[in-house]
Write a protein that holds these residues in place. Structure first.
Motif, short mmCIF file in Angstrom:
data_model
loop_
_atom_site.label_atom_id
_atom_site.label_comp_id
_atom_site.label_asym_id
_atom_site.label_seq_id
_atom_site.Cartn_x
_atom_site.Cartn_y
_atom_site.Cartn_z
N VAL A 1 0.41 -1.22 -0.55
CA VAL A 1 -0.11 0.32 -0.44
C VAL A 1 0.42 1.62 -0.50
N GLY A 2 2.08 1.51 1.01
CA GLY A 2 2.98 2.54 0.48
C GLY A 2 3.28 2.49 -1.06
N ARG A 3 4.07 1.24 -0.59
CA ARG A 3 4.53 1.74 -2.17
C ARG A 3 3.30 2.31 -3.56
N VAL A 4 2.35 1.94 -3.70
CA VAL A 4 1.52 1.62 -4.49
C VAL A 4 0.91 3.75 -4.05
N LEU A 5 0.80 3.95 -2.64
CA LEU A 5 0.47 5.72 -2.63
C LEU A 5 1.69 6.39 -3.23
N ALA A 6 2.92 5.88 -2.79
CA ALA A 6 4.10 6.76 -3.03
C ALA A 6 4.06 7.31 -4.89
N GLN A 7 3.42 6.45 -5.37
CA GLN A 7 3.19 6.36 -6.72
C GLN A 7 2.28 7.17 -7.55
N ARG A 8 1.09 6.88 -6.54
CA ARG A 8 0.11 7.89 -7.19
C ARG A 8 0.19 9.68 -6.73
N CYS A 9 1.12 9.64 -5.30
CA CYS A 9 1.16 10.14 -5.46
C CYS A 9 2.15 11.43 -6.14
N LEU A 10 3.32 10.96 -6.60
CA LEU A 10 4.11 11.21 -7.21
C LEU A 10 3.43 12.17 -9.15
N GLU A 11 2.41 11.07 -9.19
CA GLU A 11 2.23 11.21 -10.24
C GLU A 11 1.01 12.50 -10.06
N ALA A 12 0.31 12.77 -8.74
CA ALA A 12 -1.00 14.05 -8.21
C ALA A 12 0.31 14.75 -8.73
N GLY A 13 1.57 14.48 -8.40
CA GLY A 13 2.46 16.31 -8.37
C GLY A 13 1.93 16.57 -6.63
N ILE A 14 2.51 15.49 -5.45
CA ILE A 14 2.78 15.13 -4.72
C ILE A 14 3.85 14.91 -3.78
N SER A 15 4.99 15.69 -3.95
CA SER A 15 6.39 15.04 -3.35
C SER A 15 6.30 15.52 -1.96
N TYR A 16 5.87 15.96 -1.24
CA TYR A 16 6.68 16.26 0.13
C TYR A 16 4.70 15.95 1.35
N VAL A 17 4.24 15.44 1.94
CA VAL A 17 3.81 15.33 2.85
C VAL A 17 4.48 15.12 3.76
N THR A 18 3.37 15.46 5.05
CA THR A 18 3.43 15.34 6.78
C THR A 18 3.56 13.79 6.61
N PHE A 19 3.61 13.31 7.74
CA PHE A 19 3.37 12.06 8.64
C PHE A 19 3.37 12.40 9.96
N ARG A 20 2.58 12.07 10.57
CA ARG A 20 2.33 12.22 12.56
C ARG A 20 2.45 10.41 12.72
N VAL A 21 2.48 10.12 13.98
CA VAL A 21 2.42 8.72 13.96
C VAL A 21 2.71 8.87 15.66
N VAL A 22 1.55 8.35 16.19
CA VAL A 22 2.08 8.29 18.07
C VAL A 22 3.48 7.47 17.89
N SER A 23 4.29 7.54 19.43
CA SER A 23 5.62 6.71 19.17
C SER A 23 4.71 5.33 19.26
N TRP A 24 3.56 5.51 20.26
CA TRP A 24 3.91 4.01 20.55
C TRP A 24 3.25 3.47 19.02
N GLN A 25 3.12 3.85 18.49
CA GLN A 25 2.17 3.13 17.03
C GLN A 25 3.79 2.59 15.94
N PHE A 26 4.43 3.58 16.14
CA PHE A 26 5.06 3.40 14.95
C PHE A 26 6.53 2.82 15.03
N ARG A 27 5.84 1.41 17.07
CA ARG A 27 7.20 0.96 16.93
C ARG A 27 6.77 -0.50 15.73
N SER A 28 4.91 -0.81 15.69
CA SER A 28 4.66 -1.22 15.22
C SER A 28 5.54 -1.87 13.22
#
Length: 181
Positions: free
Chosen positions: A129-156
């Motif tokens: 899902v990350g690969r597909v979304l990255a490709q779609r973002c670049l095709e849509a012209g979005i190269s910068y996004v903010t990604f905030r995850v709570v620290s205990w969720q980022f451990r997964s």
């Protein structure tokens, strides 16, 4: 008409030493009604410029970021925010504009992604899902996004693989600072 043109081209061809035919010369015969176009009007520059890209100021880091309240979680200080949601059966990730509209989305609910997965909720599903979304973002012209995850969720492991797939796909997971005028 087509047969006549074909016969004319056949007559212009010649045989090569191997026996194949090749076009000897290309001859352009001008039509009697054809005139040379006037190129002087192409050199005139309009004094008015209209920007048709509504996100141009965001790409140049000049647009105003909505700050929201200081006690608000998650922060509203972004132009595009990457959201990752994991439900009981599926994984969904999408890029949300600051006005609340979903710009780009990828999910294991989509058949094009789902048919390549063994499970729609495991670590590999998250990475794909990350690969597909990255490709779609670049095709849509979005190269910068903010990604905030709570620290205990980022451990997964699934979120870490999703994060890595987005970065490897060419999307920068932090936005540039706003240029204040």
């Amino acid at each position: 008409m087509v047969r006549l043109i074909g016969n004319m081209l056949w007559a212009l061809t010649r045989r090569t030493p191997t026996g194949a035919r090749s076009l000897a010369t290309a001859v352009r015969v001008p039509c009697p009604s054809e005139k040379e176009p006037d190129t002087n009007e192409n050199e005139v520059v309009s004094p008015n410029f209209f920007n048709r890209n509504p996100h141009n100021l965001e790409r140049m880091a000049l647009a105003v970021k909505d700050r929201g309240w200081t006690t608000q979680w998650p922060s509203r200080l972004y132009w595009h925010r990457l959201r990752y949601q994991k439900s009981q059966h599926h994984i969904t990730a999408f890029v949300e504009h600051y006005n609340g509209t979903v710009v780009v989305q990828a999910s294991t609910k989509e058949w094009a992604i789902k048919k390549h997965l063994y499970n729609t909720r495991d670590v590999m599903a998250s990475e794909n899902v990350g690969r597909v979304l990255a490709q779609r973002c670049l095709e849509a012209g979005i190269s910068y996004v903010t990604f905030r995850v709570v620290s205990w969720q980022f451990r997964s492991e699934s979120i870490q693989r999703f994060h890595k797939a987005m970065k490897d796909g060419g999307v920068v997971l932090s936005e540039p600072k706003q240029i204040l005028r």
